[in-house]
Design a protein around this motif. Structure first.
Motif, PDB file in Angstrom:
ATOM      1  N   ALA A   1      74.080 -14.867 133.870  1.00  0.00           N
ATOM      2  CA  ALA A   1      74.430 -13.458 134.068  1.00  0.00           C
ATOM      3  C   ALA A   1      73.727 -12.896 135.307  1.00  0.00           C
ATOM      4  O   ALA A   1      74.325 -12.123 136.068  1.00  0.00           O
ATOM      5  CB  ALA A   1      74.076 -12.632 132.839  1.00  0.00           C
ATOM      6  N   PHE A   2      72.481 -13.264 135.523  1.00  0.00           N
ATOM      7  CA  PHE A   2      71.749 -12.795 136.704  1.00  0.00           C
ATOM      8  C   PHE A   2      72.418 -13.307 137.975  1.00  0.00           C
ATOM      9  O   PHE A   2      72.632 -12.546 138.921  1.00  0.00           O
ATOM     10  CB  PHE A   2      70.282 -13.249 136.642  1.00  0.00           C
ATOM     11  N   ILE A   3      72.773 -14.591 137.992  1.00  0.00           N
ATOM     12  CA  ILE A   3      73.466 -15.159 139.153  1.00  0.00           C
ATOM     13  C   ILE A   3      74.802 -14.443 139.351  1.00  0.00           C
ATOM     14  O   ILE A   3      75.169 -14.089 140.478  1.00  0.00           O
ATOM     15  CB  ILE A   3      73.679 -16.674 138.991  1.00  0.00           C
ATOM     16  N   GLY A   4      75.505 -14.194 138.276  1.00  0.00           N
ATOM     17  CA  GLY A   4      76.779 -13.476 138.359  1.00  0.00           C
ATOM     18  C   GLY A   4      76.623 -12.086 138.948  1.00  0.00           C
ATOM     19  O   GLY A   4      77.433 -11.654 139.770  1.00  0.00           O
ATOM     20  N   HIS A   5      75.563 -11.393 138.555  1.00  0.00           N
ATOM     21  CA  HIS A   5      75.309 -10.054 139.104  1.00  0.00           C
ATOM     22  C   HIS A   5      74.948 -10.127 140.586  1.00  0.00           C
ATOM     23  O   HIS A   5      75.360  -9.273 141.370  1.00  0.00           O
ATOM     24  CB  HIS A   5      74.202  -9.347 138.332  1.00  0.00           C
ATOM     25  N   LEU A   6      74.177 -11.138 140.972  1.00  0.00           N
ATOM     26  CA  LEU A   6      73.837 -11.282 142.387  1.00  0.00           C
ATOM     27  C   LEU A   6      75.084 -11.484 143.236  1.00  0.00           C
ATOM     28  O   LEU A   6      75.206 -10.932 144.323  1.00  0.00           O
ATOM     29  CB  LEU A   6      72.909 -12.488 142.605  1.00  0.00           C
ATOM     30  N   GLU A   7      76.009 -12.288 142.718  1.00  0.00           N
ATOM     31  CA  GLU A   7      77.195 -12.663 143.492  1.00  0.00           C
ATOM     32  C   GLU A   7      78.310 -11.626 143.461  1.00  0.00           C
ATOM     33  O   GLU A   7      79.189 -11.647 144.323  1.00  0.00           O
ATOM     34  CB  GLU A   7      77.745 -13.992 142.976  1.00  0.00           C
TER      35      GLU A   7
ATOM     36  N   ILE B   1      78.524  -5.100 142.484  1.00  0.00           N
ATOM     37  CA  ILE B   1      77.239  -4.837 141.833  1.00  0.00           C
ATOM     38  C   ILE B   1      76.136  -5.109 142.850  1.00  0.00           C
ATOM     39  O   ILE B   1      76.142  -6.140 143.511  1.00  0.00           O
ATOM     40  CB  ILE B   1      77.026  -5.748 140.598  1.00  0.00           C
ATOM     41  N   THR B   2      75.214  -4.183 142.974  1.00  0.00           N
ATOM     42  CA  THR B   2      74.080  -4.389 143.869  1.00  0.00           C
ATOM     43  C   THR B   2      72.879  -4.764 143.028  1.00  0.00           C
ATOM     44  O   THR B   2      72.403  -3.968 142.228  1.00  0.00           O
ATOM     45  CB  THR B   2      73.780  -3.113 144.682  1.00  0.00           C
ATOM     46  N   LYS B   3      72.423  -5.989 143.204  1.00  0.00           N
ATOM     47  CA  LYS B   3      71.300  -6.503 142.416  1.00  0.00           C
ATOM     48  C   LYS B   3      70.211  -6.951 143.376  1.00  0.00           C
ATOM     49  O   LYS B   3      70.458  -7.752 144.272  1.00  0.00           O
ATOM     50  CB  LYS B   3      71.792  -7.683 141.566  1.00  0.00           C
ATOM     51  N   ALA B   4      69.013  -6.434 143.199  1.00  0.00           N
ATOM     52  CA  ALA B   4      67.882  -6.839 144.035  1.00  0.00           C
ATOM     53  C   ALA B   4      67.327  -8.165 143.533  1.00  0.00           C
ATOM     54  O   ALA B   4      67.474  -8.517 142.360  1.00  0.00           O
ATOM     55  CB  ALA B   4      66.798  -5.770 143.993  1.00  0.00           C
ATOM     56  N   LEU B   5      66.716  -8.905 144.446  1.00  0.00           N
ATOM     57  CA  LEU B   5      66.055 -10.140 144.063  1.00  0.00           C
ATOM     58  C   LEU B   5      64.794 -10.299 144.894  1.00  0.00           C
ATOM     59  O   LEU B   5      64.699  -9.752 145.996  1.00  0.00           O
ATOM     60  CB  LEU B   5      66.979 -11.351 144.229  1.00  0.00           C
ATOM     61  N   SER B   6      63.850 -11.024 144.344  1.00  0.00           N
ATOM     62  CA  SER B   6      62.582 -11.229 145.046  1.00  0.00           C
ATOM     63  C   SER B   6      62.730 -12.349 146.067  1.00  0.00           C
ATOM     64  O   SER B   6      63.676 -13.146 146.012  1.00  0.00           O
ATOM     65  CB  SER B   6      61.488 -11.602 144.041  1.00  0.00           C
TER      66      SER B   6
ATOM     67  N   GLN C   1      77.936 -21.253 138.425  1.00  0.00           N
ATOM     68  CA  GLN C   1      76.831 -20.297 138.279  1.00  0.00           C
ATOM     69  C   GLN C   1      75.843 -20.798 137.244  1.00  0.00           C
ATOM     70  O   GLN C   1      74.631 -20.624 137.400  1.00  0.00           O
ATOM     71  CB  GLN C   1      77.370 -18.928 137.869  1.00  0.00           C
ATOM     72  N   GLU C   2      76.343 -21.435 136.205  1.00  0.00           N
ATOM     73  CA  GLU C   2      75.475 -21.956 135.153  1.00  0.00           C
ATOM     74  C   GLU C   2      74.554 -23.052 135.693  1.00  0.00           C
ATOM     75  O   GLU C   2      73.364 -23.094 135.366  1.00  0.00           O
ATOM     76  CB  GLU C   2      76.307 -22.491 133.985  1.00  0.00           C
ATOM     77  N   GLU C   3      75.098 -23.941 136.533  1.00  0.00           N
ATOM     78  CA  GLU C   3      74.288 -25.023 137.096  1.00  0.00           C
ATOM     79  C   GLU C   3      73.203 -24.464 138.022  1.00  0.00           C
ATOM     80  O   GLU C   3      72.048 -24.911 137.957  1.00  0.00           O
ATOM     81  CB  GLU C   3      75.176 -26.010 137.853  1.00  0.00           C
TER      82      GLU C   3
END
Length: 78
Positions: A39-45, A49-54, A27-29
């Motif tokens: 942390a954002f990548i972790g939330h997406l995956e 957790i439901t995380k919106a992205l553009s 996730q860091e790479e």
């Protein structure tokens, strides 16, 4: 984010995780390549957790993973 799209966002996140692992990336790479936080990548995956992205973010992630962006938008029906 509209509640009616929560499942689609969850599926996008699971696909990001799948293709990231397929490329043997952490996730860091991935976060570093697309200029986001781990942390954002972790939330997406995270499946709980439901995380919106553009679309810009989705295109950046798709490019970093060398996956056509449309593959993230093909959804499985329940």
């Amino acid at each position: 984010m509209k509640r009616i799209y929560q499942e689609q966002y969850r599926q996008i996140g699971l696909k990001i995780a799948y293709y990231r692992r397929l490329r043997c990336m952490t996730q860091e790479e991935l976060a570093e390549q697309v200029e986001l936080t781990p942390a954002f990548i972790g939330h997406l995956e995270a499946p709980n957790i439901t995380k919106a992205l553009s679309l810009d973010t989705l295109f950046d992630i798709a490019a970093a993973l060398d996956v056509p962006a449309y593959k993230f938008l093909v959804f499985e029906e329940d």
